[in-house]
Design an enzyme around this catalytic site. Structure first.
Site, short mmCIF file in Angstrom:
data_model
loop_
_atom_site.label_atom_id
_atom_site.label_comp_id
_atom_site.label_asym_id
_atom_site.label_seq_id
_atom_site.Cartn_x
_atom_site.Cartn_y
_atom_site.Cartn_z
N GLY A 13 0.83 -1.20 0.00
CA GLY A 13 0.00 0.00 0.00
C GLY A 13 0.87 1.25 0.00
N PRO A 17 8.30 6.63 -5.32
CA PRO A 17 8.45 7.66 -6.35
C PRO A 17 9.25 7.12 -7.55
CG PRO A 17 8.94 8.57 -4.19
CD PRO A 17 8.86 7.08 -4.03
N GLY A 20 14.32 8.40 -8.10
CA GLY A 20 15.00 8.45 -6.80
C GLY A 20 16.45 8.87 -7.00
N LEU A 21 17.11 9.20 -5.89
CA LEU A 21 18.53 9.57 -5.97
C LEU A 21 19.39 8.36 -5.67
CD1 LEU A 21 20.61 12.02 -6.15
CD2 LEU A 21 20.60 11.97 -3.65
N GLY A 22 20.23 7.97 -6.64
CA GLY A 22 21.22 6.91 -6.41
C GLY A 22 22.39 7.48 -5.63
N ASP A 48 18.14 6.02 -2.58
CA ASP A 48 18.60 4.63 -2.65
C ASP A 48 20.00 4.52 -2.06
OD1 ASP A 48 18.22 1.83 -4.04
OD2 ASP A 48 20.28 2.45 -4.47
N TYR A 53 27.52 0.85 0.45
CA TYR A 53 27.95 2.17 -0.03
C TYR A 53 28.66 2.99 1.06
CZ TYR A 53 24.46 1.03 -3.68
OH TYR A 53 23.73 0.41 -4.66
N LYS A 82 19.99 -1.96 1.61
CA LYS A 82 20.18 -3.34 1.13
C LYS A 82 21.05 -4.18 2.06
CE LYS A 82 20.18 -1.16 -3.43
NZ LYS A 82 21.03 0.05 -3.48
N HIS A 115 20.78 -7.53 -1.63
CA HIS A 115 21.56 -6.81 -2.65
C HIS A 115 22.00 -7.69 -3.82
CE1 HIS A 115 24.37 -3.07 -3.01
NE2 HIS A 115 24.04 -3.51 -4.19
N1 LIG Z 1 21.59 -2.86 -6.74
C1 LIG Z 1 22.77 -2.78 -7.31
O1 LIG Z 1 23.52 -3.76 -7.39
C2 LIG Z 1 23.21 -1.48 -7.88
C3 LIG Z 1 22.54 -0.34 -7.55
N2 LIG Z 1 22.92 0.87 -8.05
C4 LIG Z 1 22.14 2.07 -7.65
O2 LIG Z 1 21.78 2.79 -8.83
C5 LIG Z 1 22.29 4.10 -8.76
C6 LIG Z 1 22.61 4.63 -10.14
O3 LIG Z 1 23.53 3.83 -10.81
P1 LIG Z 1 25.02 4.29 -11.17
O4 LIG Z 1 25.79 3.06 -11.44
O5 LIG Z 1 25.48 5.21 -10.13
O6 LIG Z 1 24.89 4.97 -12.56
P2 LIG Z 1 24.06 6.13 -13.28
O7 LIG Z 1 23.58 5.55 -14.56
O8 LIG Z 1 23.10 6.76 -12.36
O9 LIG Z 1 25.21 7.15 -13.65
C7 LIG Z 1 25.88 7.91 -12.69
C8 LIG Z 1 26.93 8.73 -13.39
O10 LIG Z 1 26.31 9.60 -14.33
C9 LIG Z 1 26.71 10.93 -14.11
N3 LIG Z 1 25.51 11.76 -14.31
C10 LIG Z 1 24.42 11.83 -13.51
N4 LIG Z 1 23.50 12.66 -14.01
C11 LIG Z 1 24.01 13.14 -15.16
C12 LIG Z 1 23.53 14.06 -16.12
N5 LIG Z 1 22.33 14.64 -15.99
N6 LIG Z 1 24.33 14.35 -17.18
C13 LIG Z 1 25.53 13.75 -17.32
N7 LIG Z 1 26.05 12.87 -16.44
C14 LIG Z 1 25.28 12.57 -15.36
C15 LIG Z 1 27.21 10.98 -12.69
O11 LIG Z 1 28.27 11.91 -12.55
P3 LIG Z 1 28.23 13.10 -11.42
O12 LIG Z 1 27.99 12.46 -10.11
O13 LIG Z 1 29.57 13.71 -11.58
O14 LIG Z 1 27.09 13.99 -11.85
C16 LIG Z 1 27.76 9.57 -12.49
O15 LIG Z 1 29.08 9.50 -12.96
C17 LIG Z 1 23.51 3.95 -7.85
O16 LIG Z 1 24.00 5.18 -7.38
C18 LIG Z 1 22.96 3.02 -6.78
O17 LIG Z 1 22.14 3.76 -5.89
C19 LIG Z 1 23.96 0.95 -8.95
C20 LIG Z 1 24.68 -0.17 -9.30
C21 LIG Z 1 24.37 -1.47 -8.77
C1 LIG Z 2 31.34 -8.97 -6.38
C2 LIG Z 2 31.51 -7.53 -6.54
C3 LIG Z 2 30.22 -6.81 -6.68
C4 LIG Z 2 30.42 -5.34 -6.82
C5 LIG Z 2 29.27 -4.65 -6.24
C6 LIG Z 2 28.91 -3.43 -6.98
C7 LIG Z 2 27.71 -2.86 -6.38
C8 LIG Z 2 27.24 -1.79 -6.82
C9 LIG Z 2 26.15 -1.09 -6.32
O1 LIG Z 2 25.19 -1.47 -5.74
#
Ligand SMILES: NC(=O)C1=CN([C@@H]2O[C@H](COP(=O)(O)OP(=O)(O)OC[C@H]3O[C@@H](n4cnc5c(N)ncnc54)[C@H](OP(=O)(O)O)[C@@H]3O)[C@@H](O)[C@H]2O)C=CC1
Ligand SMILES: CCCCCC/C=C/C=O
Length: 299
Positions: A13, A17, A20-22, A48, A53, A82, A115
């Site tokens: 329920g 959004p 979100g902010l990664g 997130d 992290y 996670k 995770h």
């Molecule tokens: N569950 C999992 O295993 C994983 C989860 N994640 C989650 O997903 C989120 C996002 O994934 P992530 O791998 O960080 O990659 P993203 O695809 O979000 O890319 C992030 C990169 O893009 C750049 N960027 C962001 N916005 C812009 C823009 N408007 N124009 C140009 N460049 C931009 C950022 O640089 P700058 O900061 O310099 O702007 C950063 O280098 C992670 O932060 C995490 O929270 C990610 C990987 C694995």
């Molecule tokens: C076995 C290595 C895994 C790398 C983890 C990268 C995770 C990224 C973000 O969630």
């Protein structure tokens, strides 16, 4: 900020959004504090994070300030964290969840994800982030972990449960052997990896998909390191740039829109306030009859 209000309802329920902010690779304290502030100012209500992290304490500090100042109500916020792959035993669940809640300064998280489907020993990664030989713990039991997560849900410390990086058969096993069903799957998903079969499977099973690395994680080597495939610079693709120019949007907004309009949640990471504002400026509406949809072969 208006679009930030667009949410998808989860089985509990609660609603998540769509943008979100990664925060992966955002561990520099002052920079992350400024990023979370900028995101909340811009209208983000979904953050997130993960034990992995090492930044939950920074996020918690900012959230506490916003909540104490009355600028934000807890129920408006959606916080995901996670269970780490070095905590993949049922007895680890309360330990890592307690640690996350303490750092985030919250009584509950909105979403708690397993995770990774695999487990490694606590000291199982080498300096390059590679799994050390022999560090994988093959005795991991997803169903036993899930039971421990259900107990935390029951105790009110987790609103919704989910998984990340699980494949279809791993998700199906949890679905078929649980009381509280997985509400969310978080996976790598972007223009060049649209995960269509997995998204269809999730839709059939009422699981919301969250796209991580929605911009293709530019500047990070981790996707190519683990998949063995090089991703092109998605932001620099001529088709993406052409569409951006035609709609007076940025390349990042085009990439995010391409995922969000399908009802898939995106969690772009940025440490730059201008980009943080840019990334939430996407519409969740689908294409009209006259608009072309980009079709790209999956890698
Ligand atoms: N569950 C999992 O295993 C994983 C989860 N994640 C989650 O997903 C989120 C996002 O994934 P992530 O791998 O960080 O990659 P993203 O695809 O979000 O890319 C992030 C990169 O893009 C750049 N960027 C962001 N916005 C812009 C823009 N408007 N124009 C140009 N460049 C931009 C950022 O640089 P700058 O900061 O310099 O702007 C950063 O280098 C992670 O932060 C995490 O929270 C990610 C990987 C694995
Ligand atoms: C076995 C290595 C895994 C790398 C983890 C990268 C995770 C990224 C973000 O969630």
């Amino acid at each position: 900020a208006q679009e930030a209000a667009v949410r998808t309802v989860l089985p509990s329920g609660s609603s998540i959004p769509l943008v979100g902010l990664g925060t992966w690779q955002s561990s520099q304290e002052q920079e992350l504090e400024a990023s979370v502030d900028a995101a909340l100012e811009a209208g983000y209500r979904h953050i997130d994070t993960a034990t992995l992290y090492n930044n939950e304490h920074v996020i918690g500090k900012v959230l506490k300030r916003w909540l104490q100042d009355g600028k934000l109500k807890r129920e408006e916020l959606f916080v995901t964290t996670k269970l780490p792959f070095f905590g993949m035993r049922p007895s680890d669940v309360p330990v890592f969840l307690n640690e996350s809640l303490a750092k985030l300064q919250l009584d509950y998280v909105d979403l708690y994800l397993v995770h990774m489907p695999f487990a490694i020993a606590r000291d199982g990664l080498d300096a390059q982030g590679h799994v050390k030989p022999g560090a994988v713990d093959k005795s991991t039991d997803h169903l036993a972990i899930w039971k421990a997560l259900e107990a935390e849900h029951q105790a009110g410390r987790i609103k919704d449960l989910g998984v990340s990086n699980f494949n279809e058969s791993q998700i199906a096993r949890v679905l078929n052997n649980s009381v509280i069903k997985p509400a969310v799957l978080q996976v790598e998903l972007h223009l060049h990896h649209q995960q269509k079969p997995l998204v269809a499977f999730c839709k059939q099973n009422n699981i919301t998909v969250t796209a991580y690395s929605p911009l293709g994680s530019p500047g990070s080597k981790w996707i190519s390191q683990y998949s063995g495939k090089e991703l092109p610079d998605l932001l620099g693709l001529p088709a993406v740039k052409e569409i951006a120019a035609r709609h007076n949007k940025t390349a990042a907004q085009v990439l995010l829109h391409h995922t969000v309009y399908k009802g898939i949640v995106v969690i772009p990471k940025s440490s730059k306030p201008r980009r943080i504002r840019e990334n939430i400026g996407v519409s969740a509406r689908g294409p009209t009859k006259n608009e072309r949809v980009i079709t790209v072969t999956q890698r």
